[in-house]
Design a protein around this motif. Sequence first.
Motif, PDB file in Angstrom:
ATOM      1  N   GLN A  17       0.957  -1.027  -0.111  1.00  0.00           N
ATOM      2  CA  GLN A  17      -0.028   0.011   0.019  1.00  0.00           C
ATOM      3  C   GLN A  17       0.810   1.165  -0.044  1.00  0.00           C
ATOM      4  O   GLN A  17       0.529   2.439  -0.719  1.00  0.00           O
ATOM      5  CB  GLN A  17      -0.913  -0.084   1.099  1.00  0.00           C
ATOM      6  CG  GLN A  17      -2.035  -1.124   1.320  1.00  0.00           C
ATOM      7  CD  GLN A  17      -3.088  -0.936  -0.041  1.00  0.00           C
ATOM      8  OE1 GLN A  17      -3.435   0.180  -0.272  1.00  0.00           O
ATOM      9  NE2 GLN A  17      -3.157  -2.055  -0.646  1.00  0.00           N
ATOM     10  N   ILE A  18       1.881   1.161   0.866  1.00  0.00           N
ATOM     11  CA  ILE A  18       2.665   2.392   0.918  1.00  0.00           C
ATOM     12  C   ILE A  18       3.437   2.487  -0.596  1.00  0.00           C
ATOM     13  O   ILE A  18       3.608   3.644  -0.865  1.00  0.00           O
ATOM     14  CB  ILE A  18       3.923   2.402   2.126  1.00  0.00           C
ATOM     15  CG1 ILE A  18       3.040   2.235   3.369  1.00  0.00           C
ATOM     16  CG2 ILE A  18       4.851   3.299   1.931  1.00  0.00           C
ATOM     17  CD1 ILE A  18       3.798   2.096   4.686  1.00  0.00           C
ATOM     18  N   CYS A  19       3.958   1.522  -1.085  1.00  0.00           N
ATOM     19  CA  CYS A  19       4.725   1.718  -2.173  1.00  0.00           C
ATOM     20  C   CYS A  19       3.735   1.995  -3.233  1.00  0.00           C
ATOM     21  O   CYS A  19       4.403   2.962  -4.013  1.00  0.00           O
ATOM     22  CB  CYS A  19       5.239   0.222  -2.651  1.00  0.00           C
ATOM     23  SG  CYS A  19       6.205   0.037  -4.038  1.00  0.00           S
ATOM     24  N   GLY A  20       2.540   1.364  -3.395  1.00  0.00           N
ATOM     25  CA  GLY A  20       1.595   2.056  -4.362  1.00  0.00           C
ATOM     26  C   GLY A  20       1.458   3.490  -4.310  1.00  0.00           C
ATOM     27  O   GLY A  20       1.260   4.288  -5.309  1.00  0.00           O
ATOM     28  N   ALA A  21       1.104   4.080  -3.023  1.00  0.00           N
ATOM     29  CA  ALA A  21       0.970   5.542  -2.815  1.00  0.00           C
ATOM     30  C   ALA A  21       1.870   6.182  -3.286  1.00  0.00           C
ATOM     31  O   ALA A  21       1.764   7.245  -3.736  1.00  0.00           O
ATOM     32  CB  ALA A  21       0.359   5.491  -1.343  1.00  0.00           C
ATOM     33  N   LYS A  22       3.194   5.784  -3.026  1.00  0.00           N
ATOM     34  CA  LYS A  22       4.491   6.592  -3.191  1.00  0.00           C
ATOM     35  C   LYS A  22       4.359   6.784  -4.726  1.00  0.00           C
ATOM     36  O   LYS A  22       4.782   7.649  -5.410  1.00  0.00           O
ATOM     37  CB  LYS A  22       5.593   6.089  -2.777  1.00  0.00           C
ATOM     38  CG  LYS A  22       6.042   6.149  -1.361  1.00  0.00           C
ATOM     39  CD  LYS A  22       7.363   5.773  -1.099  1.00  0.00           C
ATOM     40  CE  LYS A  22       7.631   5.823   0.451  1.00  0.00           C
ATOM     41  NZ  LYS A  22       8.618   5.039   0.627  1.00  0.00           N
ATOM     42  N   MET A  23       4.489   5.766  -5.361  1.00  0.00           N
ATOM     43  CA  MET A  23       4.344   5.608  -6.898  1.00  0.00           C
ATOM     44  C   MET A  23       3.427   6.436  -7.603  1.00  0.00           C
ATOM     45  O   MET A  23       3.629   7.274  -8.460  1.00  0.00           O
ATOM     46  CB  MET A  23       4.503   4.151  -7.634  1.00  0.00           C
ATOM     47  CG  MET A  23       5.499   3.582  -7.467  1.00  0.00           C
ATOM     48  SD  MET A  23       5.112   1.548  -7.726  1.00  0.00           S
ATOM     49  CE  MET A  23       4.136   1.706  -9.055  1.00  0.00           C
ATOM     50  N   PHE A  24       2.177   6.652  -6.932  1.00  0.00           N
ATOM     51  CA  PHE A  24       0.994   7.339  -7.367  1.00  0.00           C
ATOM     52  C   PHE A  24       1.280   8.817  -7.446  1.00  0.00           C
ATOM     53  O   PHE A  24       1.072   9.596  -8.189  1.00  0.00           O
ATOM     54  CB  PHE A  24      -0.342   7.014  -6.527  1.00  0.00           C
ATOM     55  CG  PHE A  24      -1.444   7.684  -6.765  1.00  0.00           C
ATOM     56  CD1 PHE A  24      -1.921   7.902  -8.172  1.00  0.00           C
ATOM     57  CD2 PHE A  24      -1.815   8.766  -5.861  1.00  0.00           C
ATOM     58  CE1 PHE A  24      -3.105   8.843  -8.347  1.00  0.00           C
ATOM     59  CE2 PHE A  24      -3.086   9.525  -6.033  1.00  0.00           C
ATOM     60  CZ  PHE A  24      -3.644   9.461  -7.116  1.00  0.00           C
ATOM     61  N   ILE A  25       2.008   9.224  -6.022  1.00  0.00           N
ATOM     62  CA  ILE A  25       2.194  10.801  -5.688  1.00  0.00           C
ATOM     63  C   ILE A  25       3.475  11.068  -6.673  1.00  0.00           C
ATOM     64  O   ILE A  25       3.167  12.162  -7.411  1.00  0.00           O
ATOM     65  CB  ILE A  25       2.364  10.886  -4.322  1.00  0.00           C
ATOM     66  CG1 ILE A  25       1.300  10.673  -3.443  1.00  0.00           C
ATOM     67  CG2 ILE A  25       3.160  12.283  -4.092  1.00  0.00           C
ATOM     68  CD1 ILE A  25       1.640  10.558  -1.919  1.00  0.00           C
ATOM     69  N   LYS A  26       4.294  10.127  -6.876  1.00  0.00           N
ATOM     70  CA  LYS A  26       5.475  10.615  -7.792  1.00  0.00           C
ATOM     71  C   LYS A  26       5.102  10.699  -9.142  1.00  0.00           C
ATOM     72  O   LYS A  26       5.558  11.655  -9.787  1.00  0.00           O
ATOM     73  CB  LYS A  26       6.416   9.573  -7.526  1.00  0.00           C
ATOM     74  CG  LYS A  26       7.869   9.964  -7.751  1.00  0.00           C
ATOM     75  CD  LYS A  26       8.835   8.674  -7.284  1.00  0.00           C
ATOM     76  CE  LYS A  26       9.262   8.096  -8.387  1.00  0.00           C
ATOM     77  NZ  LYS A  26      10.366   6.975  -7.941  1.00  0.00           N
ATOM     78  N   THR A  27       4.113   9.786  -9.633  1.00  0.00           N
ATOM     79  CA  THR A  27       3.849   9.840 -11.137  1.00  0.00           C
ATOM     80  C   THR A  27       2.716  11.062 -11.224  1.00  0.00           C
ATOM     81  O   THR A  27       2.997  11.710 -12.254  1.00  0.00           O
ATOM     82  CB  THR A  27       3.054   8.587 -11.275  1.00  0.00           C
ATOM     83  OG1 THR A  27       3.630   7.468 -11.042  1.00  0.00           O
ATOM     84  CG2 THR A  27       2.975   8.627 -12.909  1.00  0.00           C
ATOM     85  N   LEU A  28       2.137  11.593 -10.086  1.00  0.00           N
ATOM     86  CA  LEU A  28       1.043  12.479 -10.299  1.00  0.00           C
ATOM     87  C   LEU A  28       1.693  13.858 -10.187  1.00  0.00           C
ATOM     88  O   LEU A  28       1.334  14.841 -11.046  1.00  0.00           O
ATOM     89  CB  LEU A  28      -0.053  12.597  -9.041  1.00  0.00           C
ATOM     90  CG  LEU A  28      -1.240  13.351  -9.379  1.00  0.00           C
ATOM     91  CD1 LEU A  28      -1.900  12.662 -10.409  1.00  0.00           C
ATOM     92  CD2 LEU A  28      -2.029  13.135  -8.102  1.00  0.00           C
ATOM     93  N   PHE A  29       2.839  14.006  -9.496  1.00  0.00           N
ATOM     94  CA  PHE A  29       3.507  15.103  -9.235  1.00  0.00           C
ATOM     95  C   PHE A  29       5.109  15.405  -9.874  1.00  0.00           C
ATOM     96  O   PHE A  29       5.596  16.449 -10.132  1.00  0.00           O
ATOM     97  CB  PHE A  29       3.446  15.623  -7.905  1.00  0.00           C
ATOM     98  CG  PHE A  29       2.160  15.697  -7.406  1.00  0.00           C
ATOM     99  CD1 PHE A  29       1.347  16.891  -7.634  1.00  0.00           C
ATOM    100  CD2 PHE A  29       1.756  15.055  -6.400  1.00  0.00           C
ATOM    101  CE1 PHE A  29       0.234  17.047  -6.821  1.00  0.00           C
ATOM    102  CE2 PHE A  29       0.525  15.107  -5.564  1.00  0.00           C
ATOM    103  CZ  PHE A  29      -0.327  16.054  -5.996  1.00  0.00           C
TER     104      PHE A  29
END
Length: 316
Positions: free
Chosen positions: A296-308
Motif C-alpha cells: 500500500q505504501i509503495c503504491g501510494a508513493k508511486m502514485f504521488i510521484k507519477t502525479l506530481f
Amino acid sequence: MGLDRFFSQIAGWLDQYAILPVLYHFGWMRWEELSFDWALVCVYGMFAVILTYAVCWPLEAWRPVEHWPDKKAVAVDVFYTIVSRVGVIPIVSFLLFYQVQTEFTGALVYVSFIRPTLETLIPGLFGHPFVTFWVYALILDFADYWRHRFSHIFRAWYALHALHHAQRQMSFWSDDRNHFFDDCISFLWFFVIGVAIGIPPLQFPLLILLLRFIESLSHANIRLNFGPLEWFLVSPRFHRLHHALRAAGRNSCNYAGVFSLWDVIFRTADFSPVYLPTGDARAPEALATGGYVQQQICGAKMFIKTLFGVKKKAAF
Ligand SMILES: [Zn+2]
Ligand SMILES: [Zn+2]
C-alpha cells in the motif's frame, strides 16, 4: 428457501452479538434499523468467499498453469479478499449506497420528479426481476470495462493499478489485490452508475458479489478456456492474457471483467491460445512480494510521484 433461512440465522446472530453492541457503544443507534441487512450482506460476502474457494481450489489443483514451491506471495492476496468481500463491500456498498440512494430518491420526490427505472425505460423487463438483474450486471460490467481501460491509459492511475498486475503468482485470490485508493475510485465509479440507473439497495452488493465471483475464477491459476463462449464470457485464459508480463502497462488487452463482448466490441480482445507468465516487470519488488502495508505504501508513493513528478522520471 432453506439456505435463505440459514443465512438469516447467521446474520441474526452476527447482528445481535457483534454489530448491535458496537452501535450501542458508540451511540450510532440511527443505523440500528439497517444493521440486520448489513449483517446479511456480510454473510453473503463470507458465502461468496467459501463458494469461490470450493469451486476454484479443486480446479487449480486439477490443471494448474504454474507450480509454485513457495506460496508466500499468495497469502497476501487471501488477506485482500477477506478484507474486501467480508469487510469493505458490506460497509461501503450497502450502508453508503443505501443512504445515498434513499436521499437521492427523496430529493427527486421533493422536486416532484419521478425517476425512470430500468423497467419504465424498457417495459418488457417489468415483472422479470431475473432478467432485470442481468441487465444491471451488463451495465455495471460495461462501466467497469471503461474504468479498467482508463486505469491503464492514465499514468498516475496505472501507478495504483500496477499493484494488481505485480503479482507473479496469480491465483483466484488475486482479484481483490488492489490499492486502497484504486478501490475507492472503483466504488465511487459503481456508486454513480448504481444510483443513476436506480439499482435497488439490497441488489447492489449482490450484483457486485456475483460479478466478483466470475472475476475470481478468471484469475485462477488454471488451464481453462470457454471455447466459443469466450466471445461473451471472460475465461481464466482470456484474463491471463491481460496479466501477461508482455502486456503489463498502458497497451494491454482483454480489459473486461465479466463479459468479454466489450473487448470484442471495442477491439481490444485477444483470444490467443496461450498461457503466459504473469506480472509487471517494471513494478518494484515490494509491490510483487511485499506485505499488505508495504504494498500500500509503495503504491501510494508511486502514485504521488507519477502525479506530481517529472514525466520522464516517473516509473510508469
Ligand atoms: Zn489491468
Ligand atoms: Zn486482473
